[in-house]
Scaffold this active site. Structure first.
Site, PDB file in Angstrom:
ATOM      1  N   SER A 236       0.823  -1.280  -0.108  1.00  0.00           N
ATOM      2  CA  SER A 236      -0.089  -0.087   0.236  1.00  0.00           C
ATOM      3  C   SER A 236       1.074   1.432   0.023  1.00  0.00           C
ATOM      4  CB  SER A 236      -1.036   0.091   1.028  1.00  0.00           C
ATOM      5  OG  SER A 236      -1.950   1.141   1.412  1.00  0.00           O
ATOM      6  N   CYS A 237       0.112   2.218  -0.336  1.00  0.00           N
ATOM      7  CA  CYS A 237       1.061   3.562  -0.213  1.00  0.00           C
ATOM      8  C   CYS A 237      -0.032   4.899  -0.373  1.00  0.00           C
ATOM      9  CB  CYS A 237       2.156   3.712  -1.499  1.00  0.00           C
ATOM     10  SG  CYS A 237       1.134   3.814  -3.191  1.00  0.00           S
ATOM     11  N   GLY A 238       0.305   6.004  -0.862  1.00  0.00           N
ATOM     12  CA  GLY A 238      -0.639   6.858  -0.935  1.00  0.00           C
ATOM     13  C   GLY A 238      -1.734   6.782  -1.849  1.00  0.00           C
ATOM     14  N   GLY A 240      -1.409   3.946  -4.734  1.00  0.00           N
ATOM     15  CA  GLY A 240      -1.045   2.835  -5.485  1.00  0.00           C
ATOM     16  C   GLY A 240       0.230   3.081  -6.372  1.00  0.00           C
ATOM     17  N   TRP A 265      -3.821   4.541   0.857  1.00  0.00           N
ATOM     18  CA  TRP A 265      -4.096   5.421   1.935  1.00  0.00           C
ATOM     19  C   TRP A 265      -5.127   6.460   1.684  1.00  0.00           C
ATOM     20  CZ3 TRP A 265      -4.288   4.897   6.942  1.00  0.00           C
ATOM     21  CH2 TRP A 265      -4.343   5.905   7.731  1.00  0.00           C
TER      22      TRP A 265
END
Length: 280
Positions: A236-238, A240, A265
């Site tokens: 996961s990240c901000g 994708g 996120w």
């Protein structure tokens, strides 16, 4: 074809009839740069521009979500990509958004895709040639998308994982955003993380020159946060994008490939019913 290729390899292969190269740069909302303008000013000779906001689902307000197989087939074909092509992605930062192009190809069953290690900065630092202006559009091709569902996770999957800890979530955002001590680049979005997630900043998988660390060092970084092969993994990240760097790092390290939580996120933090944590 390796998932990560060197500048030396690409320089030797440029011009091969089955090889396509794309600048896949995406800048964050707080970065005052235009990826397409930068591409027009200088790009690897023959490279096209791969817009991750175009090869995406237009029916959601979340940024660059993965498209349906039908849209993927259409958009990739319009870029001149067929199932027989080898495809190399790079970006203007070194290694940031190029991995998103690589992951999209894998999501739709195309394994003949790679990321240029070190990207355009390494290419330029070595004095290799560039071109300016737009590249003529490649002839449209037929691309048949084979959707590999295990490579994609949705918010329903993440809700279950947060509840039952059936997988380990690896978060690629900078540590301050994960901890809740630094702001998100998107206005109004709180920072923090999903309960049970582990912080693996994408930058921690890269050397100072923005090339990816060797496999042994990657394995050590992942082992330090509990990646031991016993649990499924989700990146996961901000939004994708840098989550795909984690996916690339795991593949390079010879570890199980994760699913990528596409909404990441930005989706999780905006939903009122989802639990969030900050690190004191």
């Amino acid at each position: 074809m390796q998932d990560l290729v060197t500048t030396e390899w690409l320089a030797a292969e440029l011009g091969a009839p089955d090889l396509l190269v794309f600048d896949t740069t995406k800048y964050l909302p707080n970065e005052p740069k235009d990826a397409l303008a930068e591409y027009a000013a200088a790009h690897i000779p023959g490279a096209g521009f791969f817009d991750i906001d175009q090869v995406a689902d237009p029916e959601t307000d979340l940024p660059h979500m993965a498209p349906t197989p039908g849209r993927a087939s259409r958009e990739l074909g319009r870029l001149g990509i067929s199932n027989r092509h080898r495809v190399v992605f790079y970006d203007q930062k070194g290694l940031f958004s190029a991995a998103r192009g690589w992951w999209l190809m894998r999501l739709f069953g195309h394994e003949r895709a790679a990321v240029l290690d070190g990207g355009l900065p390494k290419w330029l630092a070595e004095g290799r040639p560039t071109a300016a202006g737009p590249v003529p559009a490649a002839p449209e091709e037929n691309f048949w998308a084979d959707f590999i569902t295990r490579r994609l996770a949705g918010i329903g999957d993440i809700k279950r994982i947060v509840h039952d800890r059936s997988a380990l979530i690896l978060d690629a955002r900078p540590k301050g955003r994960f901890d809740g001590t630094a702001p998100e680049p998107r206005p109004g979005l709180p920072s923090g993380h999903m309960p049970g997630a582990a912080s693996v900043p994408a930058s921690s998988l890269l050397a100072p020159d923005m090339t990816m660390l060797p496999p042994a060092e990657l394995r050590a970084r992942f082992a330090a946060v509990g990646v031991d092969g016993s649990r499924a993994l989700v990146a996961s990240c901000g939004t994708g994008v840098t989550a795909c760097i984690i996916a690339l790092g795991l593949v390079r390290a010879g570890l199980p490939e994760p699913a990528v939580y596409d909404g990441s996120w930005t989706e999780w933090a905006a939903r009122p019913e989802t639990p969030k944590q900050s690190t004191p």
